[in-house]
Design a protein around this motif. Structure first.
Motif, PDB file in Angstrom:
ATOM      1  N   ARG A 347       0.821  -1.199   0.000  1.00 50.84           N
ATOM      2  CA  ARG A 347       0.000   0.000   0.000  1.00 50.84           C
ATOM      3  C   ARG A 347       0.861   1.258   0.000  1.00 50.84           C
ATOM      4  NH1 ARG A 347      -5.307  -0.005   3.726  1.00 50.84           N
ATOM      5  NH2 ARG A 347      -6.527  -0.916   2.090  1.00 50.84           N
ATOM      6  N   ALA A 358      -8.746   4.649  -9.488  1.00 52.71           N
ATOM      7  CA  ALA A 358      -9.997   5.401  -9.547  1.00 52.71           C
ATOM      8  C   ALA A 358     -10.161   6.121 -10.882  1.00 52.71           C
ATOM      9  CB  ALA A 358     -10.035   6.412  -8.395  1.00 52.71           C
TER      10      ALA A 358
ATOM     11  N   SER B  92     -21.289  -0.957   0.543  1.00 49.77           N
ATOM     12  CA  SER B  92     -20.211  -1.782   1.094  1.00 49.77           C
ATOM     13  C   SER B  92     -19.952  -3.024   0.242  1.00 49.77           C
ATOM     14  CB  SER B  92     -20.504  -2.149   2.556  1.00 49.77           C
ATOM     15  OG  SER B  92     -21.369  -3.255   2.611  1.00 49.77           O
ATOM     16  N   SER B  94     -18.815  -4.837  -3.405  1.00 46.65           N
ATOM     17  CA  SER B  94     -17.863  -4.470  -4.445  1.00 46.65           C
ATOM     18  C   SER B  94     -18.600  -3.959  -5.679  1.00 46.65           C
ATOM     19  CB  SER B  94     -16.991  -5.665  -4.810  1.00 46.65           C
ATOM     20  OG  SER B  94     -17.739  -6.580  -5.585  1.00 46.65           O
ATOM     21  N   ALA B 128     -11.517  -0.877 -10.612  1.00 46.24           N
ATOM     22  CA  ALA B 128     -12.146  -0.753  -9.298  1.00 46.24           C
ATOM     23  C   ALA B 128     -13.118  -1.894  -9.016  1.00 46.24           C
ATOM     24  CB  ALA B 128     -12.874   0.580  -9.195  1.00 46.24           C
ATOM     25  N   GLU B 131     -13.274  -3.024  -5.482  1.00 47.40           N
ATOM     26  CA  GLU B 131     -13.436  -1.969  -4.467  1.00 47.40           C
ATOM     27  C   GLU B 131     -14.873  -1.906  -3.966  1.00 47.40           C
ATOM     28  OE1 GLU B 131     -11.419   0.662  -3.202  1.00 47.40           O
ATOM     29  OE2 GLU B 131      -9.802  -0.641  -3.924  1.00 47.40           O
ATOM     30  N   GLY B 134     -18.885   2.179  -2.341  1.00 45.77           N
ATOM     31  CA  GLY B 134     -18.915   3.432  -1.589  1.00 45.77           C
ATOM     32  C   GLY B 134     -17.636   4.242  -1.717  1.00 45.77           C
ATOM     33  N   ASN B 135     -16.526   3.578  -2.150  1.00 45.85           N
ATOM     34  CA  ASN B 135     -15.256   4.297  -2.296  1.00 45.85           C
ATOM     35  C   ASN B 135     -15.140   5.048  -3.608  1.00 45.85           C
ATOM     36  OD1 ASN B 135     -14.653   3.131   0.099  1.00 45.85           O
ATOM     37  ND2 ASN B 135     -13.002   1.820  -0.646  1.00 45.85           N
ATOM     38  N   LEU B 136     -16.080   4.840  -4.514  1.00 48.84           N
ATOM     39  CA  LEU B 136     -15.987   5.491  -5.821  1.00 48.84           C
ATOM     40  C   LEU B 136     -16.231   6.994  -5.702  1.00 48.84           C
ATOM     41  CD1 LEU B 136     -18.058   3.020  -8.050  1.00 48.84           C
ATOM     42  CD2 LEU B 136     -15.572   3.151  -7.837  1.00 48.84           C
ATOM     43  N   SER B 137     -15.744   7.744  -6.700  1.00 49.64           N
ATOM     44  CA  SER B 137     -16.031   9.171  -6.746  1.00 49.64           C
ATOM     45  C   SER B 137     -17.503   9.357  -7.126  1.00 49.64           C
ATOM     46  CB  SER B 137     -15.151   9.849  -7.799  1.00 49.64           C
ATOM     47  OG  SER B 137     -15.577   9.465  -9.093  1.00 49.64           O
ATOM     48  N   LYS B 141     -19.903   6.785  -9.229  1.00 46.51           N
ATOM     49  CA  LYS B 141     -21.136   6.196  -8.673  1.00 46.51           C
ATOM     50  C   LYS B 141     -22.299   6.391  -9.641  1.00 46.51           C
ATOM     51  CE  LYS B 141     -19.989   6.780  -3.812  1.00 46.51           C
ATOM     52  NZ  LYS B 141     -20.122   7.695  -2.672  1.00 46.51           N
TER      53      LYS B 141
END
Lengths: 359, 253
Positions: A347, A358, B92, B94, B128, B131, B134-137, B141
């Motif tokens: 990490r 992202a 929460s 993926s 992603a 992932e 919820g972590n996406l921009s 989303k």
């Protein structure tokens, strides 16, 4: 291999040969346990297994489905009493105890279906679900507690008020020659262990199936789940019925094991304990719930022997500490520990280019 | 035959009449935009079409059948899909699982996994996949939710302000995608404030005002309509690229 893959998925933590190796070892050790100790101790150990079914059921309803039921003990008691009534009235011959078991579990499933219908189709959710289910189990407890008089009986079965019902026969399997009586001894130990393994694997199949996908989706965002074409109410009801049938199974196993069931098994303290087991172990996963429940039952037993009245206080404290420090559960945190430690170094390297994924 | 038709749709909350006698018909293959000032009843009309609450009176017809009494999930199963203004995702879980839940109605096993991979690539979310969503921009989303809505293979797609919070480039890209979907045969009804977006995509526009259909027609006809400019376009509160008719700012009184 194919079967193993269906047991794994995003809804369960343990996966891969390492996990299944440890799981097989644990089952082997549990199977070897009766060889290492006397039959009396083995018989007492069954007690710990008996509760796990209810815990797994609550894990399904609460951890996966997101609906906190505070009243799973209502089903535990209902099935326990039902087993008592049927066996005391009809005896234990010809495999009748197995019929009684099925009937008792079916009674819980049916009651859960009726109660759940009004709860979920009436769109009662969140804290109100907990309040209603708790009220139901407390009503059951109060009702059974006042059945001391001789007028309270079902056929030959006296309900016996607060002292509870006793003297029902243990589980009996019809066997050529002589019936196999499963009193708290080595054979019952193996039957219960096998039942536990089957239940655990069955639930893993369920939560990793498309059904499992939908119930966690409902936990995350019921509105979105509806707008993807799922009847949220039906899925919630099905989950509640399965989980409650498992609580009923716990009730039958406990009652036939100890030949004893009392109203206090549905009281406030009893109702709170499964929530503590599941929360402390880690409600989001079947394995952490299983491990956590067994650990807590063991610790609780130890505390009641050496600290008597402080055992419950310790359990409450443990719940508070868990919620504050590891909200996903203690065993879950342990499960994630190796992965977290392993991940820490790569990490740091990733940090050079954050958001690469992202973008 | 109209794919979607509302007949005399009324919704009253207590003393508040939110929609009045809305007769809206969408032909199959249309790309229809619904505009109107805040409080015009656009969202309520959407929710009536979806069945989130029953109308006070009137009916909703879809694909030739009266669906007024159907539950929302039953309407979805008949081929209506929706993307809301606030992204509705499973935070929460993926990203891949989010898509799986939408796709598993008609796919399983290998086919399901393949389609998830394809969609992840299409949505620019391949990196992603594992992932938590919820972590996406915010923009990601939005895309994920559009992906989920499209995964249902809808005949009718409802979009509630699909470009809210997007940059002009993202808005354009979203417009392109909506047009591509429409070319593939999906009928679209979009609520949108962004006039650039409406201009880019709409084949027909309906203006809602105080719960009533105020005007209807091509985007050019709507823009040219003085009355529409008066109630809506003339105020100029943030419609990027909206035409500013002369004297528009004077209408506030």
């Amino acid at each position: 291999m194919r079967f193993l893959r269906r047991l794994e998925g995003p809804q369960t933590l343990g996966r891969g040969p390492g996990f299944w190796g440890i799981a097989a070892l644990a089952v082997a050790l549990a199977a070897a346990y009766p060889l290492l100790t006397d039959a009396y101790t083995v018989g007492n150990t069954i007690y710990f297994f008996d509760w796990v079914f209810m815990a797994l059921g609550l894990c399904l309803i609460w951890g996966y489905g997101g609906a906190l039921s505070f009243g799973q003990t209502a089903f535990f008691g209902l099935s326990g009493y039902a087993y008592g009534v049927v066996t005391l009235d009809f005896g234990a011959d010809h495999g009748l105890t197995l019929v009684a078991t099925l009937l008792a579990v079916a009674a819980s499933a049916l009651f859960a279906a009726v109660l759940g219908y009004f709860l979920f189709f009436g769109r009662i959710g969140g804290v109100f679900l907990g309040i209603v289910t708790l009220a139901v189990t407390l009503v059951f407890e109060r009702f059974m507690a006042q059945t001391a008089g001789p007028e309270w009986h079902v056929g030959a079965a006296r309900l016996n008020g607060f002292n509870g019902m006793s003297g029902m026969p243990p589980l009996t399997v019809p066997w050529p020659g002589d019936d196999l009586v499963l009193s708290p001894d080595v054979p019952l130990y193996y039957v219960t262990l096998a039942l536990l393994v089957v239940t655990y694997l069955g639930l893993r199949l369920l939560v990793n199936s498309s059904f499992g996908n939908v119930i966690v989706a409902i936990r995350e965002n019921p509105h979105r789940a509806t707008m993807l074409g799922y009847d949220v109410r039906k899925y919630q009801l099905a989950t509640f019925v399965i989980g409650s049938a498992l609580a009923g199974l716990s009730g039958v196993l406990y009652t036939s094991w100890g030949q004893y069931i009392t109203p206090s098994s549905m009281g406030l303290t009893a109702a709170a304990l499964p929530i503590i087991w599941v929360a402390v172990g880690g409600r989001g996963d079947l394995t952490t719930t299983l491990v956590g429940t067994l650990l807590l039952l063991g610790a609780f037993q130890f505390l009641t022997i050496y600290g008597s009245q402080y055992a419950l206080v310790a359990m409450g404290l443990l719940l508070v500490v868990t919620v504050l420090l590891t909200p996903d559960g203690l065993v879950t945190a342990l499960f994630r520990l190796p992965r977290r430690l392993g991940r820490r170094r790569p990490r740091a390297a990733d940090a050079v280019d954050p958001g690469r994924e992202a973008a | 035959m109209a794919l979607l038709e509302t007949r005399g749709l009324n919704k009253r909350f207590g003393g508040l009449q939110v929609t009045s006698d809305v007769d809206l018909a969408l032909e199959a293959g249309e790309l229809h935009c619904l505009i109107g000032p805040n409080g015009a009843g656009k969202s309520t009309l959407f929710r009536l079409i979806l069945g989130e609450f029953p109308p006070t009176s009137g009916a909703v017809f879809y694909d030739g059948q009266d669906v007024t009494r159907l539950q929302p999930h039953e309407r979805i199963r008949r081929g209506i899909s929706v993307k809301f203004q606030v992204p509705g995702i499973f935070a929460s879980l993926s990203v891949a699982q989010n898509l799986e839940i939408a796709l598993q109605h008609h796919l399983a096993g290998h086919g399901l996994r393949g389609e998830v991979r394809r969609l992840l690539g299409f949505l620019n979310l391949a990196g992603a996949a594992a992932e938590p969503a919820g972590n996406l921009s915010h923009g990601q989303k939005q895309w994920l939710e559009i992906g989920m809505a499209v995964s249902l293979k809808p005949k009718l797609l409802l979009l509630d302000e699909p470009t809210a919070g997007m940059s002009p480039e993202e808005t354009r890209a979203t417009g392109e995608m909506v047009r591509a979907l429409n070319r593939d045969g999906v009928t679209v009804l979009a609520v949108e404030h962004d006039m650039a977006f409406v201009r880019q995509v709409a084949t027909r526009v309906t203006v809602l005002h105080f719960g009533r259909i105020f005007a209807q027609g091509s985007i050019d006809a709507i823009v040219a309509d003085e009355r529409v400019a008066e109630i809506y376009l003339g105020r100029g509160h943030g419609e990027r690229g909206a035409p500013q008719p002369a004297g528009g700012e004077a209408k506030r009184g």
